[in-house]
Enzyme design. Structure first.
Site, mmCIF file in Angstrom:
data_model
loop_
_atom_site.group_PDB
_atom_site.id
_atom_site.type_symbol
_atom_site.label_atom_id
_atom_site.label_comp_id
_atom_site.label_asym_id
_atom_site.label_seq_id
_atom_site.Cartn_x
_atom_site.Cartn_y
_atom_site.Cartn_z
ATOM 1 N N HIS A 275 46.408 17.279 12.058
ATOM 2 C CA HIS A 275 47.863 17.425 12.281
ATOM 3 C C HIS A 275 48.182 17.611 13.770
ATOM 4 C CE1 HIS A 275 48.120 17.584 7.969
ATOM 5 N NE2 HIS A 275 47.522 18.753 7.896
ATOM 6 N N ASP A 326 45.570 13.095 3.116
ATOM 7 C CA ASP A 326 45.769 14.536 2.963
ATOM 8 C C ASP A 326 46.144 14.951 1.542
ATOM 9 O OD1 ASP A 326 46.375 17.204 3.333
ATOM 10 O OD2 ASP A 326 47.598 16.938 5.099
HETATM 11 C C1 NGQ Z 1 45.535 22.589 2.639
HETATM 12 N N1 NGQ Z 1 47.372 21.280 3.385
HETATM 13 O O1 NGQ Z 1 44.583 23.257 3.007
HETATM 14 O O2 NGQ Z 1 45.500 21.905 1.609
HETATM 15 C C2 NGQ Z 1 46.769 22.577 3.493
HETATM 16 C C3 NGQ Z 1 47.726 23.618 3.051
HETATM 17 C C4 NGQ Z 1 47.192 25.680 4.390
HETATM 18 C C5 NGQ Z 1 48.109 20.787 4.342
HETATM 19 N N2 NGQ Z 1 48.246 21.476 5.403
HETATM 20 C C6 NGQ Z 1 47.195 25.008 3.061
HETATM 21 N N3 NGQ Z 1 48.710 19.645 4.246
HETATM 22 O O3 NGQ Z 1 47.231 25.016 5.428
HETATM 23 O O4 NGQ Z 1 47.143 26.893 4.394
HETATM 24 ZN ZN ZN Z 2 44.695 19.278 5.008
#
Ligand code: NGQ
Ligand code: ZN
Length: 457
Positions: A275, A326
């Site tokens: 990101h 993702d």
């Molecule tokens: C994840 N996903 O780890 O799946 C993350 C969300 C976080 C994205 N950032 C959870 N798209 O970052 O704490």
């Molecule tokens: Zn992720």
């Protein structure tokens, strides 16, 4: 092992590192690599002529496979102030519902979809390690093995990235209940990597690792893992996706997440900053200079309301990037690359943002994502080049838009004007995995996946 070419492909049009070439004969070696490439050739006896323009398959540099099961089901408005963080609560609920069989079925369906979308390889950022209450499975590598299996079943190339996760926020805050399936201490995490290394090697899969985020690990834990991990593959980390993370980082250390990461960790070509949405000019320039890849996930970043990565300036500064799907609200090369460019246009209120004068946007961003994707998954060669793995997509030459296009118009039509059906055939490591839009295990994979979705209803 045979050292002679075992197979020859012939493409009327093929996208080489130097651009589109005509009448291209490609010989493959016995291990699924590209042995030779010759342009302006007559077709020879025994050549297999592909059914449309040939382009490299891309690497998808960021996946949380299980999230495919909930894609499209988090689109009901809550209190009026829904955010990344409320989505995350729903995502944690899904985590609590899936067992290893489910994860394997979801990943197989997803990886088949990715192949059809034009990806030949995926980096799985894998943090769902334990049962819902945090108890490890009798084999602590159980969930990882299911990911390895799903990749093997579908034939997509895999870079497996087990994820270290220990805390809920900066400063070693105790994890919350929803995070129990993710947790390790450094010793147990290193043991997981030890166990997986020979298995990945035997499968022809790559092993790297990830630290979930600066929220999820202390500096000491990160340093211990970096020093002791028995792994030479890529290192990935989520960073600066949400402004709240930036604020929390400043409150914790006086520094922004990417600033902290570049100051404190040996960030180089081995690293992928997932990101990296929120950057100052200085952070952006430093990240570009580091040689690391920015792992952009445009569909998910739009879906979660993250913000817009400064890709125009970053690319102008020579920064490397690749794309990932993702949370899998999209599963194709075309959707991700289109949204990457469109985010820049919507911000700047201008067109054709990511290409220099006279250049095709489609070609510029496809080429960037090809190189950055390969680097981020641990491949040292990319594209249709001698020594690279034979990972190809064949676009549908019978599609009138493709048939009438020449050169980079082929990419611009595919990426900006056509849908998923444009990818006709997909080859990974010298073997066809998708033929005429279908996978040979399609029915079985769909049946198992449908059972999981019905269970999650
Ligand atoms: C994840 N996903 O780890 O799946 C993350 C969300 C976080 C994205 N950032 C959870 N798209 O970052 O704490
Ligand atoms: Zn992720």
């Amino acid at each position: 092992m045979a050292t002679f070419p075992v197979n020859r492909l012939f493409a009327d049009h093929a996208l080489l590192p130097t651009g589109w070439a005509q009448n291209v004969a490609i010989a493959l070696d016995a291990s699924g690599g590209i042995a030779s490439i010759a342009t302006d050739q007559p077709i020879a006896d025994g050549d297999e002529r592909v059914a449309g323009p040939l382009a490299p398959a891309l690497a998808n540099l960021h996946s949380h496979a299980f999230q495919r099961a909930m894609a499209g089901l988090a689109e009901v408005a809550g209190s009026g102030n829904d955010s990344f963080w409320t989505w995350r609560e729903e995502m944690y609920r899904t985590v609590g519902l899936v067992n290893p069989d489910d994860v394997e079925a979801i990943a197989a369906k997803l990886y088949m979809e990715m192949l059809k979308g034009g990806f030949g390889h995926v980096a799985e950022f894998h943090y769902l390690h334990h049962t819902a209450d945090g108890t490890p499975y009798s084999d602590p590598a159980e969930m990882s093995l299911r990911i390895l299996n799903a990749a093997k079943t579908t034939g997509i190339g895999l870079t497996h990235l087990p994820v270290f996760y220990a805390h809920a926020n900066f400063g070693g805050v105790a994890p919350n209940a929803g995070q129990r399936p993710f947790l390790h201490d450094p010793d147990r995490f290193l043991a997981l990597l030890e166990r997986l290394a020979p298995l990945c090697r035997d499968n022809g899969q790559t092993l790297g690792y990830a630290v979930h985020s600066l929220r999820a690990a202390t500096p000491e834990e990160m340093r211990t893992i970096l020093e002791r991990a028995p792994v030479a593959g890529p290192i990935h980390i989520h960073v600066a996706e949400q402004t709240k993370e930036v604020e929390d980082s400043l409150a914790w250390s006086g520094r922004r997440p990417v600033q902290w990461l570049l100051d404190e960790m040996p960030v180089d070509e081995r690293w992928c900053a997932i990101h990296a949405t929120h950057l100052t000019d200085d952070e952006r320039q430093r990240l570009a200079r580091s040689g690391a890849v920015a792992g952009l996930c445009p569909a998910t970043e739009a879906n979660l309301g993250d913000g817009i990565f400064p890709a125009v300036d970053y690319m102008a500064e020579g920064g490397r990037l690749g794309i990932g799907t993702d949370s899998h609200v999209a599963t194709s090369v075309a959707e991700e690359l289109r949204l990457l460019e469109y985010g820049q246009r919507l911000r700047d209120r201008r067109r054709n943002r990511l290409a220099g004068p006279g250049a095709s946007v489609g070609h510029t961003i496809f080429d960037a994502a090809l190189k950055g994707g390969a680097q981020a998954v641990g491949q040292n060669t990319s594209g249709i080049a001698v020594g690279a793995r034979a990972d190809f997509v064949v676009l549908d030459g019978a599609n009138p838009y493709i048939a009438a296009a020449s050169g980079n118009q082929i990419l611009d039509r595919w990426l900006f004007a056509l849908g998923g059906e444009t990818v006709r055939d997909v080859m990974v490591a010298g073997q066809w995995k998708i033929r005429n839009g279908r996978h040979h295990l399609e029915e079985d994979i769909d049946r198992a996946f449908a059972r999981v979705l019905m269970k999650l209803k």
